[in-house]
Design a protein around this motif. Structure first.
Motif, PDB file in Angstrom:
ATOM      1  N   VAL A  55       0.870  -1.304  -0.200  1.00 30.94           N
ATOM      2  CA  VAL A  55       0.065  -0.110  -0.003  1.00 30.94           C
ATOM      3  C   VAL A  55       1.103   0.839   0.160  1.00 30.94           C
ATOM      4  O   VAL A  55       2.051   1.477   0.419  1.00 30.94           O
ATOM      5  CB  VAL A  55      -0.734   0.179   1.080  1.00 30.94           C
ATOM      6  N   PRO A  90       1.364  -3.172 -16.108  1.00 30.63           N
ATOM      7  CA  PRO A  90       1.824  -2.961 -14.628  1.00 30.63           C
ATOM      8  C   PRO A  90       0.891  -3.182 -13.723  1.00 30.63           C
ATOM      9  O   PRO A  90       1.098  -4.882 -13.711  1.00 30.63           O
ATOM     10  CB  PRO A  90      -0.252  -2.134 -15.368  1.00 30.63           C
ATOM     11  N   ASP A  91       1.575  -2.613 -12.326  1.00 33.99           N
ATOM     12  CA  ASP A  91       1.112  -3.786 -11.203  1.00 33.99           C
ATOM     13  C   ASP A  91      -0.228  -3.642 -10.791  1.00 33.99           C
ATOM     14  O   ASP A  91      -0.811  -3.200 -10.745  1.00 33.99           O
ATOM     15  CB  ASP A  91       2.160  -3.230 -10.155  1.00 33.99           C
ATOM     16  N   PRO A  92      -1.154  -4.703 -10.586  1.00 31.79           N
ATOM     17  CA  PRO A  92      -1.593  -5.230 -10.556  1.00 31.79           C
ATOM     18  C   PRO A  92      -2.377  -4.623  -8.731  1.00 31.79           C
ATOM     19  O   PRO A  92      -3.562  -4.906  -8.482  1.00 31.79           O
ATOM     20  CB  PRO A  92      -2.225  -6.147 -11.189  1.00 31.79           C
ATOM     21  N   ASP A  93      -1.414  -4.764  -7.894  1.00 37.31           N
ATOM     22  CA  ASP A  93      -1.342  -4.557  -6.672  1.00 37.31           C
ATOM     23  C   ASP A  93      -1.496  -3.553  -5.959  1.00 37.31           C
ATOM     24  O   ASP A  93      -2.179  -2.849  -4.798  1.00 37.31           O
ATOM     25  CB  ASP A  93       0.178  -5.271  -6.420  1.00 37.31           C
ATOM     26  N   LEU A  94      -1.929  -2.614  -6.714  1.00 39.37           N
ATOM     27  CA  LEU A  94      -1.226  -1.261  -6.446  1.00 39.37           C
ATOM     28  C   LEU A  94      -2.534   0.140  -7.605  1.00 39.37           C
ATOM     29  O   LEU A  94      -2.412  -0.429  -9.330  1.00 39.37           O
ATOM     30  CB  LEU A  94       0.063  -0.593  -6.806  1.00 39.37           C
ATOM     31  N   VAL A  95      -3.145   0.529  -7.141  1.00 39.39           N
ATOM     32  CA  VAL A  95      -3.713   1.071  -7.556  1.00 39.39           C
ATOM     33  C   VAL A  95      -3.518   2.109  -8.436  1.00 39.39           C
ATOM     34  O   VAL A  95      -2.290   3.407  -8.169  1.00 39.39           O
ATOM     35  CB  VAL A  95      -5.373   1.424  -7.364  1.00 39.39           C
ATOM     36  N   PRO A  96      -3.934   3.314  -9.807  1.00 39.20           N
ATOM     37  CA  PRO A  96      -3.346   4.602 -10.150  1.00 39.20           C
ATOM     38  C   PRO A  96      -3.581   5.483  -8.780  1.00 39.20           C
ATOM     39  O   PRO A  96      -4.808   5.375  -8.316  1.00 39.20           O
ATOM     40  CB  PRO A  96      -4.641   4.961 -11.214  1.00 39.20           C
TER      41      PRO A  96
END
Lengths: 476, 94
Positions: free
Chosen positions: A50, A273-279
């Protein structure tokens, strides 16, 4: 053949946040190995990173301070490669959508302002630290640094000499430290620089093949490595060879760059794109809130010093190169109201003392108040400039206030004309030959009499008064 | 179309050891997947913003507050090899 040098720099700056970029582990330097680690920064399966909000805000500050345009939306990507200091097998960085782009800073080149473009600034995580065993084929890994926040600042290939490159680095360093978002320590690696350098015949539009230089841990080494590399490339081209695109390591002891044995295939990081982190969406209100928090930056401060204090640009440059030093100077000026004298004492004696001991202005034994007091004592005639030289040294050694030193050593300047007249009369009586010669036209002997008065008063006589009195008395 | 050489290359990048039969199998499977994805390209996406995420959440942040870490002992507990306070790995010098 005449060559032109082309240099672009990639700077990594560690951010001064309390915690890592994607977890709550401390970023403090120097903890026991692997003590600041948790499942997130150890790269355990199933954990969720996060983003630390402070990282975004610090990166926004640097973006605004270097005139970058902050993108309305940005996101993180995975940079995939295997290396033992990278526990997840990928580094979380920004790729296609960086935080900000299209910035610039100004350098002074040959007396004119030169604009150096900044391609982009993005956020990413640092890797761990590897220590290689000298005797066995093993390495030791400390992951305390894994996940410490970095910003990468990528310049345009706008620099045309190693000197310009070093100058640009100093500007960036200065801004980061002024913003208080990076401690700027190059030896400990909180401020690191890789350089891309190539040469081309003067007049040619296309860039030459570049090499990437690493492992330079001081401003001086960056400049030295670039100077060496430019010569190396020129030698190859002049002897009919071709430059190979490669990464080269600076060897400080030997003063050379050496090719890193490159792997068979070039790096292929397979970013996605890292799917763990939102834009991250940055709106104008957020940008304006951050802009309001920006302190006065070095360039603006430099201009203000020249304008308000009427000191030369060179002095203003030295005094503002370090934020703490500029604060010290301003405090001295505020108290003694003599900007030029304050500048001379700070840049001369104070900086010399500090440099001799490699000490920081924050630990200077002479407080701004003491220095200001001493300057005032010179200006009101209590002490001479010459006496002040001795006093300031004692102030540095003992940390005492100037008045205490003056009282202790009986160093008050003699300004009493009656007393000085007596001294002068005695000297004239004791040196009849010199007096005769002087009166006979040997003007140079004036200095002899000044010296005698100073000797007799142990340097305490006020020089202006001595001059005036001597002129009258010697004339007869 | 993806070639067998590309499968070998990608497998190497991911440090996967696969035998020849697997290479043929993965080449054909990956091509099936790419063919399927290609079908999506038939859709007209003019005016549709590209997305990198399946959920419409943005700005998920954490405050900059330190929470106790695992500590050295626990951090190293699952390591295949360690010595003292460090993970130990085969020497890699690039």
């Amino acid at each position: 053949m005449e060559f032109e040098t082309v240099i672009g720099l990639e700077v990594h700056a560690q951010l001064l946040t309390n915690t890592k970029i994607f977890c709550n582990c401390s970023t403090k330097f120097g903890g026991a190995p692997n003590s600041h680690a948790c499942p997130v920064c150890l790269g355990m399966p199933g954990v969720l990173p996060v983003l630390n909000k402070k990282v975004v805000e610090f990166a926004m500050k640097m973006s605004l301070a270097t005139n970058c345009i902050i993108n309305k939306s940005c996101s993180f990507a995975r940079k995939n490669y295997f290396y033992p200091d990278l526990p997840k097998g990928y580094q979380i960085s920004q790729y296609a959508y960086p935080l900000s782009e299209h910035g610039y800073v100004f350098l002074e080149v040959d007396g004119a302002q030169k604009k150096i473009g900044i391609t982009r600034i993005h956020m990413e995580e640092d890797a761990g630290k590897l220590m290689h065993d000298e005797h066995n084929p093993v390495s030791y890994v400390d992951l305390n640094r894994a996940g410490v926040p970095l910003i990468e600042i990528v310049s345009e290939p706008d620099m045309r000499s190693p000197e310009e490159a070093a100058d640009y680095l100093k500007r960036l360093h200065e801004i980061l430290v002024y913003l208080e978002i990076c401690d700027g320590n190059m030896e400990e690696g909180s401020f690191r620089c890789d350089a891309n350098v190539s040469i081309r015949p003067v007049g040619q539009k296309e860039f030459g093949t570049r090499s990437e230089l690493k492992n330079m841990n001081s401003f001086r080494n960056v400049q030295r490595a670039l100077e060496y590399e430019v010569k190396r490339q020129q030698y190859i081209v002049e002897n009919g060879g071709n430059i190979v695109q490669e990464t080269r390591l600076w060897d400080d002891a030997q003063g050379v760059t050496n090719s890193m044995r490159s792997k068979e295939e070039a790096h292929d990081y397979r970013y996605f794109p890292d799917p763990d982190l939102v834009p991250i969406i940055v709106d104008d209100a957020w940008i304006e809130a951050i802009r309001k928090e920006l302190p006065e930056l070095p360039l603006a401060k430099r201009e203000r010093f020249v304008k308000d204090y009427q000191i030369p640009a060179y002095d203003a440059g030295v005094l503002t190169a370090d934020k703490a030093l500029s604060n010290y100077y301003e405090e001295v000026v505020r108290l003694c109201r003599s900007p030029k004298a304050a500048s001379n004492w700070v840049m001369g004696d104070v900086l010399r003392f500090l440099n001799e001991e490699k000490r920081d202005i924050r630990n200077c034994p002479i407080t701004a108040a003491s220095l200001a007091e001493m300057i005032s004592l010179i200006e009101d005639g209590t002490i001479s400039g010459k006496m002040a030289k001795d006093i300031v040294e004692k102030m540095y050694k003992t940390g005492s206030a100037p008045k205490a030193i003056i009282a202790e050593k009986g160093m008050v300047q003699i300004t009493d004309e009656g007393e000085l007249l007596k001294t002068i009369s005695a000297i004239m009586a004791a040196n009849p030959n010199q007096l005769g010669d002087y009166r006979g036209g040997k003007d140079k002997l004036f200095g002899f009499f000044v010296g005698q008065v100073m000797k007799a008063t142990q340097g305490k006589a006020n020089p202006q008064i001595v001059n005036e009195l001597l002129k009258k008395m010697l004339a007869g | 179309m993806i070639s067998k050489q590309e499968v070998e290359y990608v497998a190497h990048l991911a440090r996967l050891e696969i035998d020849d039969a697997q290479k043929d199998k993965f080449t054909s499977q990956l091509n099936d997947i790419l063919l399927y994805i290609d079908k999506l390209n038939e859709l007209d996406t003019t005016g549709v913003e590209p997305m990198s995420h399946a959920i419409a959440v943005t700005n998920a942040f954490r405050e900059d507050r330190i929470v106790d870490s695992l500590g050295t002992e626990k951090s190293l507990a699952n390591a295949p090899d360690g010595r003292g306070e460090f993970f130990r790995v085969p020497k890699v010098i690039e």
